[in-house]
Enzyme design. Sequence first.
Site, PDB file in Angstrom:
ATOM      1  N   GLY A  41       0.877  -1.178   0.000  1.00 31.38           N
ATOM      2  CA  GLY A  41       0.000   0.000   0.000  1.00 31.38           C
ATOM      3  C   GLY A  41       0.907   1.217   0.000  1.00 31.38           C
ATOM      4  N   ALA A 252       8.223  -0.149  -4.897  1.00 31.27           N
ATOM      5  CA  ALA A 252       8.329   0.775  -3.754  1.00 31.27           C
ATOM      6  C   ALA A 252       9.541   1.709  -3.808  1.00 31.27           C
ATOM      7  CB  ALA A 252       8.297   0.034  -2.417  1.00 31.27           C
ATOM      8  N   ALA A 253      10.198   1.821  -4.975  1.00 36.41           N
ATOM      9  CA  ALA A 253      11.316   2.783  -5.086  1.00 36.41           C
ATOM     10  C   ALA A 253      10.786   4.195  -4.833  1.00 36.41           C
ATOM     11  CB  ALA A 253      11.952   2.699  -6.472  1.00 36.41           C
ATOM     12  N   GLY A 254       9.688   4.538  -5.521  1.00 34.00           N
ATOM     13  CA  GLY A 254       9.107   5.868  -5.361  1.00 34.00           C
ATOM     14  C   GLY A 254       8.610   6.094  -3.935  1.00 34.00           C
ATOM     15  N   ASP A 255       8.019   5.080  -3.337  1.00 30.22           N
ATOM     16  CA  ASP A 255       7.506   5.224  -1.964  1.00 30.22           C
ATOM     17  C   ASP A 255       8.659   5.465  -0.987  1.00 30.22           C
ATOM     18  OD1 ASP A 255       4.910   4.826  -2.818  1.00 30.22           O
ATOM     19  OD2 ASP A 255       4.941   2.663  -2.435  1.00 30.22           O
TER      20      ASP A 255
HETATM   21  P1  ADP Z   1       8.086   5.126  -9.021  1.00 33.37           P
HETATM   22  O1  ADP Z   1       8.422   3.850  -8.286  1.00 33.37           O
HETATM   23  O2  ADP Z   1       7.112   5.984  -8.268  1.00 33.37           O
HETATM   24  O3  ADP Z   1       7.735   4.937 -10.472  1.00 33.37           O
HETATM   25  P2  ADP Z   1      10.727   5.964  -9.924  1.00 33.37           P
HETATM   26  O4  ADP Z   1      10.859   4.693 -10.688  1.00 33.37           O
HETATM   27  O5  ADP Z   1      10.756   7.229 -10.706  1.00 33.37           O
HETATM   28  O6  ADP Z   1       9.436   5.995  -8.974  1.00 33.37           O
HETATM   29  O7  ADP Z   1      11.923   5.980  -8.861  1.00 33.37           O
HETATM   30  C1  ADP Z   1      11.921   6.778  -7.702  1.00 33.37           C
HETATM   31  C2  ADP Z   1      13.341   6.944  -7.203  1.00 33.37           C
HETATM   32  O8  ADP Z   1      13.881   5.650  -6.897  1.00 33.37           O
HETATM   33  C3  ADP Z   1      14.320   7.539  -8.195  1.00 33.37           C
HETATM   34  O9  ADP Z   1      14.266   8.952  -8.212  1.00 33.37           O
HETATM   35  C4  ADP Z   1      15.639   7.007  -7.648  1.00 33.37           C
HETATM   36  O10 ADP Z   1      16.039   7.714  -6.490  1.00 33.37           O
HETATM   37  C5  ADP Z   1      15.256   5.599  -7.206  1.00 33.37           C
HETATM   38  N1  ADP Z   1      15.471   4.593  -8.280  1.00 33.37           N
HETATM   39  C6  ADP Z   1      14.541   4.051  -9.096  1.00 33.37           C
HETATM   40  N2  ADP Z   1      15.095   3.161  -9.953  1.00 33.37           N
HETATM   41  C7  ADP Z   1      16.421   3.122  -9.653  1.00 33.37           C
HETATM   42  C8  ADP Z   1      17.564   2.394 -10.157  1.00 33.37           C
HETATM   43  N3  ADP Z   1      17.450   1.505 -11.171  1.00 33.37           N
HETATM   44  N4  ADP Z   1      18.775   2.635  -9.595  1.00 33.37           N
HETATM   45  C9  ADP Z   1      18.916   3.500  -8.573  1.00 33.37           C
HETATM   46  N5  ADP Z   1      17.884   4.217  -8.040  1.00 33.37           N
HETATM   47  C10 ADP Z   1      16.661   4.038  -8.564  1.00 33.37           C
END
Ligand code: ADP
Length: 306
Positions: A41, A252-255
């Site tokens: 979530g 969850a990278a963005g989260d």
């Molecule tokens: P969401 O998950 O919301 O789509 P993003 O994919 O734009 O968000 O990623 C959010 C943040 O996560 C990025 O700004 C960066 O800090 C980190 N990130 C995402 N993908 C990578 C990656 N392959 N390597 C390193 N950091 C990453």
Amino acid sequence: MCAAKLVVLGSINVDHILNVQQFPQPGETVRGDSYQVAFGGKGANQAVAAGRSGADITFIACVGDDDIGANVKKQLQQDNIKTECIDTIEGETTGVALIYVNQQGENVIGINAGANAHLTIERLTCYQQKIMDADAVLMQLESPIDTVQLAAEIAQKNQTKVILNPAPAQSLPDSLLALVDIITPNETEAEHLTGIAVNDNQGAQAAAEVLHKKGIAKVMITLGSRGVWFSEKGCQGKIIPCFRVKAVDTIAAGDTFNGAYVTALLEGKADEEAIIFAHAAAAIAVTRSGAQPSVPWRNEIDQFLI
Ligand code: ADP
């Protein structure tokens, strides 16, 4: 722990993740390669990222009166989160996400909002003092939109900063955007909000300008492995690159980015420094699998940044 107070308002789900060779077609049954149940979530993920990175955080959310709801609440407490504003809804199930992931790493997701749909404006009114007393409120769009709108109105009247992660992608009324101080869409969400494709720096700046015109002071468009386009009203925007790591999965990278960014902001870090802190947290998260299991603790982020 940081002295400034944060409120996160948002969703709690339990994710059922099935890895398959190919997505099933209508009428077809496919065998899974692996199956995982994990807490997720967007609201909960961001709350966990804030809690583990050191924020003083209260989470406003709802769970069902099932075992999962009770377990999630216990887990959130262990993640340094105050849970007194998490309501248990009688006769309702905790939110569920059913996620298929194929060999290419693509996913298809079905969501049942369950208890999340009970985070109504009436329920929020019981907790409005928490928002009034906070220094910032962080929200997403997996909760009823009129609740998000009311929370932003309460925040703005009380000098509580409003940070909106406008996910999942949808268009939003100008009346809500006008209350937002900092917005953090990814490329897809930025396009939904502005109608401008974010394929390059020009596109990012043009999308940011649209959002500035709607009254938002700071726009941070997350660009996956390229980092963030950061734009402040009246200034030329720029990319703040993220860290190069070997990504395992970007769930969850963005989260993680959002939760860690707000923690740094409330510690008084300047924009760029706060973004770099959030990049470090997100970089660690993408080297691990799953949503909440991948979110790092403060000592791990500090270690990464040395
Ligand atoms: P969401 O998950 O919301 O789509 P993003 O994919 O734009 O968000 O990623 C959010 C943040 O996560 C990025 O700004 C960066 O800090 C980190 N990130 C995402 N993908 C990578 C990656 N392959 N390597 C390193 N950091 C990453």
